[in-house]
Design a protein around this motif. Structure first.
Motif, PDB file in Angstrom:
ATOM      1  N   PHE A 107      -8.749  43.890  16.246  1.00 28.88           N
ATOM      2  CA  PHE A 107      -9.537  42.686  15.960  1.00 28.88           C
ATOM      3  C   PHE A 107      -8.711  41.433  15.716  1.00 28.88           C
ATOM      4  O   PHE A 107      -9.180  40.329  15.903  1.00 28.88           O
ATOM      5  N   TRP A 108      -7.462  41.568  15.283  1.00 26.97           N
ATOM      6  CA  TRP A 108      -6.726  40.407  14.778  1.00 26.97           C
ATOM      7  C   TRP A 108      -5.961  39.679  15.876  1.00 26.97           C
ATOM      8  O   TRP A 108      -5.535  40.257  16.870  1.00 26.97           O
ATOM      9  N   ASP A 109      -5.775  38.372  15.662  1.00 28.61           N
ATOM     10  CA  ASP A 109      -4.952  37.574  16.579  1.00 28.61           C
ATOM     11  C   ASP A 109      -3.899  36.743  15.846  1.00 28.61           C
ATOM     12  O   ASP A 109      -3.035  36.133  16.481  1.00 28.61           O
ATOM     13  N   VAL A 110      -3.962  36.722  14.510  1.00 31.99           N
ATOM     14  CA  VAL A 110      -2.974  35.999  13.710  1.00 31.99           C
ATOM     15  C   VAL A 110      -2.632  36.831  12.480  1.00 31.99           C
ATOM     16  O   VAL A 110      -3.528  37.401  11.841  1.00 31.99           O
ATOM     17  N   ALA A 111      -1.350  36.905  12.148  1.00 30.51           N
ATOM     18  CA  ALA A 111      -0.901  37.550  10.916  1.00 30.51           C
ATOM     19  C   ALA A 111      -0.225  36.513  10.035  1.00 30.51           C
ATOM     20  O   ALA A 111       0.420  35.580  10.530  1.00 30.51           O
ATOM     21  N   VAL A 112      -0.377  36.677   8.726  1.00 22.31           N
ATOM     22  CA  VAL A 112       0.346  35.848   7.766  1.00 22.31           C
ATOM     23  C   VAL A 112       1.089  36.784   6.817  1.00 22.31           C
ATOM     24  O   VAL A 112       0.461  37.579   6.105  1.00 22.31           O
ATOM     25  N   LEU A 113       2.404  36.716   6.845  1.00 24.10           N
ATOM     26  CA  LEU A 113       3.245  37.482   5.924  1.00 24.10           C
ATOM     27  C   LEU A 113       3.588  36.604   4.731  1.00 24.10           C
ATOM     28  O   LEU A 113       3.926  35.435   4.894  1.00 24.10           O
ATOM     29  N   VAL A 114       3.525  37.175   3.523  1.00 22.16           N
ATOM     30  CA  VAL A 114       3.942  36.462   2.318  1.00 22.16           C
ATOM     31  C   VAL A 114       5.154  37.187   1.757  1.00 22.16           C
ATOM     32  O   VAL A 114       5.077  38.371   1.403  1.00 22.16           O
ATOM     33  N   VAL A 115       6.280  36.495   1.697  1.00 22.36           N
ATOM     34  CA  VAL A 115       7.536  37.062   1.207  1.00 22.36           C
ATOM     35  C   VAL A 115       8.193  36.056   0.270  1.00 22.36           C
ATOM     36  O   VAL A 115       7.759  34.902   0.171  1.00 22.36           O
ATOM     37  N   THR A 116       9.240  36.487  -0.410  1.00 24.83           N
ATOM     38  CA  THR A 116       9.998  35.534  -1.221  1.00 24.83           C
ATOM     39  C   THR A 116      10.889  34.708  -0.308  1.00 24.83           C
ATOM     40  O   THR A 116      11.352  35.178   0.732  1.00 24.83           O
ATOM     41  N   ASN A 117      11.131  33.468  -0.702  1.00 23.62           N
ATOM     42  CA  ASN A 117      11.828  32.534   0.191  1.00 23.62           C
ATOM     43  C   ASN A 117      13.302  32.387  -0.124  1.00 23.62           C
ATOM     44  O   ASN A 117      13.860  31.300  -0.112  1.00 23.62           O
ATOM     45  N   ASN A 118      13.951  33.500  -0.428  1.00 27.46           N
ATOM     46  CA  ASN A 118      15.388  33.470  -0.648  1.00 27.46           C
ATOM     47  C   ASN A 118      16.014  34.710  -0.020  1.00 27.46           C
ATOM     48  O   ASN A 118      15.328  35.605   0.459  1.00 27.46           O
ATOM     49  N   ASN A 119      17.320  34.774  -0.025  1.00 29.67           N
ATOM     50  CA  ASN A 119      18.013  35.878   0.632  1.00 29.67           C
ATOM     51  C   ASN A 119      17.844  37.208  -0.102  1.00 29.67           C
ATOM     52  O   ASN A 119      17.965  38.274   0.498  1.00 29.67           O
TER      53      ASN A 119
END
Length: 242
Positions: free
Chosen positions: A91-103
């Motif tokens: 069903f999906w056409d877009v994914a959004v990943l949420v991660v921390t924004n550092n190394n």
């Protein structure tokens, strides 16, 4: 009531394409959202950000319920889970990943499981999107860490809204499961004529007709032809919410 303050949102387009992959973050926060069109999934496999522990959202259109459909999940390696869903979910056409924004990834498995459960609960209460899953488990989280994650969740809400997916905001003005606006007589419009009794309000999404409103059982003389002519136009121009 918490007062809204200005936010600075940074959007990075790694390939310079506005319709492509987007990295979005609030400049002074520790998380970022990565929007990935399904057709471009292979293009981001080498990026280190998608190899981290992640909360993720899959979005797609659901014609049967005339709403956007969403699946909410968590993963130890975000990209690997998206690869699995690329094969197993249609069903999906877009994914959004949420991660921390550092190394150094700051999310633990328990963190993202807590956020997954919270996201599901608030999205279900908001009722804006069709949720394509059962309720996730709610892990034990120490009180101090829970407070941190609730703050992170506020940022996630803002980032998803910036990307055009206000998953946690209901049509009645709720955000994060907390009422942010109060309906009053100055905001509501009423229609009381013959046997009709309806009320609603203007929102950013158009005019909302509230559940409990009643339409007249018969149209006014001379209006039938206009109703037939414009039925298709009108049926998508309003929404009814509880």
């Amino acid at each position: 009531m918490k007062q809204n303050r200005g936010k600075t949102i940074q959007i990075f387009l790694p390939d310079g394409n506005p319709g492509g992959v987007k990295f979005v973050e609030v400049t002074n926060r520790t998380v970022q959202a990565i929007l990935i069109p399904r057709s471009l999934l292979k293009d981001i496999k080498e990026r280190p950000e998608v190899q981290n522990v992640a909360l993720y959202f899959l979005f797609g259109d659901n014609e049967e319920v005339s709403r956007t459909e969403v699946y909410i999940g968590e993963a130890e390696v975000g990209y690997e889970r998206l690869k699995q869903h690329n094969v197993g979910k249609d069903f999906w056409d877009v994914a959004v990943l949420v991660v921390t924004n550092n190394n150094q990834n700051q999310f633990t498995k328990a963190d993202v499981k807590f956020l997954e459960h919270l996201a599901y609960t608030v999205a279900e209460e908001a009722g804006r999107y069709a949720i394509n899953q059962t309720i996730p488990t709610n892990p034990f989280i120490p009180e101090w860490r829970k407070e941190d994650l609730l703050d992170v969740f506020e940022t996630i809400t803002l980032l998803l809204g910036t990307l055009g997916y206000p998953l946690f905001e209901s049509y009645r003005g709720k955000s994060n499961g907390i009422s942010t606006t109060q309906d009053n007589d100055e905001e509501l419009f009423y229609c009381s004529r013959r046997d009709s009794e309806a009320f609603g309000k203007w929102t950013e999404d158009g005019f909302i007709v509230y559940q409990g409103s009643k339409m007249a059982s018969q149209s006014s003389p001379g209006f039938e032809s206009k109703l037939d002519k414009h039925n298709e136009k009108f049926k998508n121009s309003w929404m009814m919410v509880s």
